[in-house]
Scaffold this motif. Structure first.
Motif, PDB file in Angstrom:
ATOM      1  N   SER A 148      84.567  53.439 -40.391  1.00 21.42           N
ATOM      2  CA  SER A 148      84.960  53.993 -41.741  1.00 21.42           C
ATOM      3  C   SER A 148      83.890  54.563 -42.613  1.00 21.42           C
ATOM      4  CB  SER A 148      85.137  52.737 -42.818  1.00 21.42           C
ATOM      5  OG  SER A 148      86.493  52.122 -42.281  1.00 21.42           O
ATOM      6  N   LEU A 149      82.569  54.195 -42.070  1.00 23.02           N
ATOM      7  CA  LEU A 149      81.376  55.055 -42.733  1.00 23.02           C
ATOM      8  C   LEU A 149      81.098  56.144 -41.919  1.00 23.02           C
ATOM      9  CD1 LEU A 149      78.842  51.872 -43.354  1.00 23.02           C
ATOM     10  CD2 LEU A 149      80.120  53.257 -45.099  1.00 23.02           C
ATOM     11  N   GLY A 150      81.433  56.176 -40.734  1.00 29.70           N
ATOM     12  CA  GLY A 150      81.196  57.185 -39.910  1.00 29.70           C
ATOM     13  C   GLY A 150      81.993  58.459 -40.166  1.00 29.70           C
ATOM     14  N   ALA A 151      83.345  58.105 -40.647  1.00 33.20           N
ATOM     15  CA  ALA A 151      84.502  59.033 -41.103  1.00 33.20           C
ATOM     16  C   ALA A 151      84.010  59.657 -42.098  1.00 33.20           C
ATOM     17  CB  ALA A 151      85.831  58.504 -41.265  1.00 33.20           C
ATOM     18  N   ILE A 152      83.504  58.580 -43.202  1.00 29.22           N
ATOM     19  CA  ILE A 152      83.156  59.290 -44.617  1.00 29.22           C
ATOM     20  C   ILE A 152      82.084  60.271 -44.281  1.00 29.22           C
ATOM     21  CG2 ILE A 152      81.993  58.877 -46.630  1.00 29.22           C
ATOM     22  CD1 ILE A 152      83.281  55.873 -46.539  1.00 29.22           C
ATOM     23  N   CYS A 153      80.947  59.968 -43.621  1.00 27.53           N
ATOM     24  CA  CYS A 153      80.043  60.792 -43.324  1.00 27.53           C
ATOM     25  C   CYS A 153      80.352  62.174 -42.649  1.00 27.53           C
ATOM     26  CB  CYS A 153      78.939  60.269 -42.504  1.00 27.53           C
ATOM     27  SG  CYS A 153      77.873  58.922 -43.298  1.00 27.53           S
ATOM     28  N   GLY A 154      81.294  62.104 -41.722  1.00 31.63           N
ATOM     29  CA  GLY A 154      81.743  63.136 -41.190  1.00 31.63           C
ATOM     30  C   GLY A 154      82.533  64.181 -42.110  1.00 31.63           C
ATOM     31  N   CYS A 155      83.386  63.646 -42.969  1.00 31.49           N
ATOM     32  CA  CYS A 155      83.914  64.720 -43.771  1.00 31.49           C
ATOM     33  C   CYS A 155      83.051  65.106 -44.982  1.00 31.49           C
ATOM     34  CB  CYS A 155      84.955  63.639 -44.897  1.00 31.49           C
ATOM     35  SG  CYS A 155      86.471  63.259 -43.850  1.00 31.49           S
ATOM     36  N   GLY A 156      81.906  64.229 -45.212  1.00 32.00           N
ATOM     37  CA  GLY A 156      81.099  64.734 -45.928  1.00 32.00           C
ATOM     38  C   GLY A 156      80.187  65.973 -45.569  1.00 32.00           C
ATOM     39  N   LEU A 157      79.834  66.091 -44.121  1.00 24.74           N
ATOM     40  CA  LEU A 157      79.162  67.129 -43.774  1.00 24.74           C
ATOM     41  C   LEU A 157      80.090  68.414 -43.661  1.00 24.74           C
ATOM     42  CD1 LEU A 157      77.785  65.721 -40.383  1.00 24.74           C
ATOM     43  CD2 LEU A 157      76.462  66.541 -42.355  1.00 24.74           C
ATOM     44  N   VAL A 158      81.359  68.172 -43.441  1.00 24.64           N
ATOM     45  CA  VAL A 158      82.186  69.390 -43.403  1.00 24.64           C
ATOM     46  C   VAL A 158      82.270  69.852 -45.197  1.00 24.64           C
ATOM     47  CG1 VAL A 158      84.883  70.021 -43.682  1.00 24.64           C
ATOM     48  CG2 VAL A 158      83.892  68.413 -41.739  1.00 24.64           C
ATOM     49  N   GLY A 173      88.225  58.287 -44.697  1.00 26.78           N
ATOM     50  CA  GLY A 173      87.257  59.009 -44.914  1.00 26.78           C
ATOM     51  C   GLY A 173      87.582  60.381 -45.491  1.00 26.78           C
ATOM     52  N   ALA A 174      88.619  61.122 -45.007  1.00 28.18           N
ATOM     53  CA  ALA A 174      88.994  62.044 -45.657  1.00 28.18           C
ATOM     54  C   ALA A 174      89.644  61.767 -47.184  1.00 28.18           C
ATOM     55  CB  ALA A 174      90.425  62.906 -45.106  1.00 28.18           C
ATOM     56  N   ALA A 175      89.831  60.728 -47.551  1.00 30.92           N
ATOM     57  CA  ALA A 175      90.412  60.521 -48.680  1.00 30.92           C
ATOM     58  C   ALA A 175      89.337  60.253 -49.794  1.00 30.92           C
ATOM     59  CB  ALA A 175      91.503  59.385 -48.852  1.00 30.92           C
ATOM     60  N   VAL A 176      88.398  59.424 -49.269  1.00 33.21           N
ATOM     61  CA  VAL A 176      87.127  59.278 -50.075  1.00 33.21           C
ATOM     62  C   VAL A 176      86.303  60.472 -50.338  1.00 33.21           C
ATOM     63  CG1 VAL A 176      84.967  58.130 -50.053  1.00 33.21           C
ATOM     64  CG2 VAL A 176      86.635  57.048 -49.266  1.00 33.21           C
ATOM     65  N   ILE A 177      86.104  61.400 -49.754  1.00 28.83           N
ATOM     66  CA  ILE A 177      85.327  62.815 -49.925  1.00 28.83           C
ATOM     67  C   ILE A 177      86.396  63.716 -50.764  1.00 28.83           C
ATOM     68  CG2 ILE A 177      84.088  64.637 -48.866  1.00 28.83           C
ATOM     69  CD1 ILE A 177      82.603  61.983 -48.395  1.00 28.83           C
ATOM     70  N   TYR A 178      87.527  63.670 -50.067  1.00 33.72           N
ATOM     71  CA  TYR A 178      88.433  64.651 -51.156  1.00 33.72           C
ATOM     72  C   TYR A 178      88.655  64.294 -52.446  1.00 33.72           C
ATOM     73  CZ  TYR A 178      92.165  67.936 -52.204  1.00 33.72           C
ATOM     74  OH  TYR A 178      93.222  68.780 -52.676  1.00 33.72           O
ATOM     75  N   ASN A 179      88.882  62.830 -52.412  1.00 32.89           N
ATOM     76  CA  ASN A 179      89.077  61.894 -53.878  1.00 32.89           C
ATOM     77  C   ASN A 179      89.946  62.835 -54.655  1.00 32.89           C
ATOM     78  OD1 ASN A 179      88.420  59.885 -55.271  1.00 32.89           O
ATOM     79  ND2 ASN A 179      86.815  60.799 -56.458  1.00 32.89           N
ATOM     80  N   ASN A 180      91.062  63.076 -54.340  1.00 29.81           N
ATOM     81  CA  ASN A 180      92.257  63.725 -55.137  1.00 29.81           C
ATOM     82  C   ASN A 180      93.402  62.587 -55.144  1.00 29.81           C
ATOM     83  OD1 ASN A 180      94.891  65.051 -55.246  1.00 29.81           O
ATOM     84  ND2 ASN A 180      93.418  66.697 -56.160  1.00 29.81           N
ATOM     85  N   GLU A 181      93.991  62.564 -56.386  1.00 31.92           N
ATOM     86  CA  GLU A 181      94.981  61.429 -56.581  1.00 31.92           C
ATOM     87  C   GLU A 181      95.966  61.431 -55.432  1.00 31.92           C
ATOM     88  OE1 GLU A 181      98.173  60.474 -60.097  1.00 31.92           O
ATOM     89  OE2 GLU A 181      96.727  61.880 -60.504  1.00 31.92           O
ATOM     90  N   LYS A 182      96.383  62.779 -55.159  1.00 34.39           N
ATOM     91  CA  LYS A 182      97.383  62.998 -54.068  1.00 34.39           C
ATOM     92  C   LYS A 182      97.070  62.134 -52.971  1.00 34.39           C
ATOM     93  CE  LYS A 182     100.155  66.435 -51.527  1.00 34.39           C
ATOM     94  NZ  LYS A 182     101.313  65.477 -51.452  1.00 34.39           N
ATOM     95  N   ALA A 183      95.627  62.379 -52.291  1.00 31.94           N
ATOM     96  CA  ALA A 183      95.151  61.808 -51.203  1.00 31.94           C
ATOM     97  C   ALA A 183      95.242  60.061 -51.307  1.00 31.94           C
ATOM     98  CB  ALA A 183      93.725  62.146 -50.876  1.00 31.94           C
ATOM     99  N   TRP A 184      95.350  59.556 -52.474  1.00 35.03           N
ATOM    100  CA  TRP A 184      95.512  57.912 -52.618  1.00 35.03           C
ATOM    101  C   TRP A 184      96.839  57.714 -52.829  1.00 35.03           C
ATOM    102  CZ3 TRP A 184      91.394  55.772 -50.842  1.00 35.03           C
ATOM    103  CH2 TRP A 184      90.073  56.456 -50.884  1.00 35.03           C
ATOM    104  N   ASP A 185      97.938  58.660 -53.201  1.00 36.38           N
ATOM    105  CA  ASP A 185      99.095  58.086 -53.662  1.00 36.38           C
ATOM    106  C   ASP A 185      99.694  57.165 -52.375  1.00 36.38           C
ATOM    107  OD1 ASP A 185      98.982  59.309 -55.733  1.00 36.38           O
ATOM    108  OD2 ASP A 185     100.194  61.028 -55.402  1.00 36.38           O
ATOM    109  N   ASP A 186      99.726  57.434 -51.389  1.00 39.63           N
ATOM    110  CA  ASP A 186     100.492  56.801 -50.202  1.00 39.63           C
ATOM    111  C   ASP A 186      99.389  56.296 -48.905  1.00 39.63           C
ATOM    112  OD1 ASP A 186     103.169  57.176 -51.402  1.00 39.63           O
ATOM    113  OD2 ASP A 186     102.858  59.182 -50.659  1.00 39.63           O
ATOM    114  N   HIS A 187      98.302  56.009 -49.494  1.00 35.58           N
ATOM    115  CA  HIS A 187      97.146  56.116 -48.493  1.00 35.58           C
ATOM    116  C   HIS A 187      97.495  54.420 -48.012  1.00 35.58           C
ATOM    117  CE1 HIS A 187      93.248  56.054 -46.909  1.00 35.58           C
ATOM    118  NE2 HIS A 187      92.857  54.790 -47.162  1.00 35.58           N
ATOM    119  N   TRP A 188      98.149  53.476 -48.563  1.00 37.44           N
ATOM    120  CA  TRP A 188      98.395  52.282 -47.859  1.00 37.44           C
ATOM    121  C   TRP A 188      99.242  52.468 -46.713  1.00 37.44           C
ATOM    122  CZ3 TRP A 188     103.235  50.697 -46.914  1.00 37.44           C
ATOM    123  CH2 TRP A 188     104.273  51.504 -47.669  1.00 37.44           C
TER     124      TRP A 188
END
Length: 287
Positions: A133-143, A234-249
């Protein structure tokens, strides 16, 4: 220890031994004193970082090149086929590179399935999932740091339920897609299969990468294809848009259910774990 049959060099048949590794303890205290344990966690972190970096860059690159409102070509870029190849190809490469170090999970759903099958201990499974999970966050952060404008404008590679599909459909797509992947992982790494088919060289990362590729082709139009909770998180955390979290479960529940079904199917039906356990129980009862 069991016996299997393989084709000999002259076309004959010979007995082939294979070892079923014993179930991993739920908590293995000895792991914490070994450098290989921490090395494996680092490998999972780096592999997932690289996976998200390459694949999310591919997604937003395709969206920018095919954006007709900004001078793009509707048929430009790599297309869905290219995106699927990016995900499948990176899994092939990274599993090949890390299989001998960490097992090459790169996916919390794979780790969860292997944990249920008693292939990894609970502490290792938990720390793998944290590292992934941390790796995914960092990867998206680099992008985002390299392509900030494109990242924000084109959704940051975040998963989401496409218009016209219900939550149930999205959940089912994630369950089935993850089942295909985790079932392939179990089959490609099965010691009995490797013994029986030793005359047929099979590189385990290849079918695993192809499974990811095929599932992406099928489910990109529905959910963008998660089948990997770390990738979605990772993508949802870095993008952090409401739509990214709507159906994240959906992108956690679906993959974990699919992985659990694949583990049970392989261990207790294909490998007859339930029958063996029942036979062992009956034998002990007759003593």
């Amino acid at each position: 220890m069991g016996k299997d049959i393989e084709v000999g060099p002259q076309g004959g048949f010979s007995a082939k031994d294979y070892n079923d590794p014993p179930p991993t303890p739920l908590i293995d205290a000895e792991e914490f004193g070994k450098w290989s344990f921490y090395r494996a966690i680092i490998a999972e972190f780096i592999a997932t970082l690289l996976f998200l970096y390459i694949t999310v860059l591919t997604v937003i690159g395709y969206k920018s090149q095919s954006d007709t409102l900004k001078g793009g070509d509707q048929c430009g870029g790599v297309g869905i086929l290219g995106i699927a190849w990016a995900f499948g190809g990176m899994i092939f490469v990274l599993v090949y590179c890390t299989a001998g170090i960490s097992g090459g999970h790169i996916n919390p759903a794979v780790t969860f399935g292997l944990f249920l099958a008693r292939k990894v201990s609970l502490p290792r499974a938990v720390l793998y999932i944290v590292a992934q999970s941390l790796g995914a966050i960092c990867g998206c952060g680099l992008v985002k740091s390299f392509q900030s404008a494109l990242y924000t404008n084109y959704g940051g590679g975040a998963n989401g339920l496409a218009d016209g599909y219900s939550k149930g459909t999205g959940l089912a797509a994630e369950i089935i897609g993850t089942f295909v992947l985790v079932y392939t992982v179990f089959s490609a790494t099965d010691p009995k299969r490797n013994a029986r088919d030793s005359h047929v060289p099979v590189l385990a990362p290849l079918p695993i990468g192809f499974a990811v590729f095929m599932v992406h082709l099928a489910t990109i139009p529905i959910t963008g294809t998660g089948i990997n909770p770390a990738r979605s998180f990772g993508a949802a955390v870095i993008y952090n848009n409401e739509k990214a979290w709507d159906d994240h479960w959906i992108f956690w529940v679906g993959p974990f259910i699919g992985a659990a079904i694949a583990a049970l199917y392989h261990q207790y039906i294909l490998r007859a774990g339930a029958v063996k356990a029942l036979g062992s129980f009956r034998s002990s009862s007759n003593i």
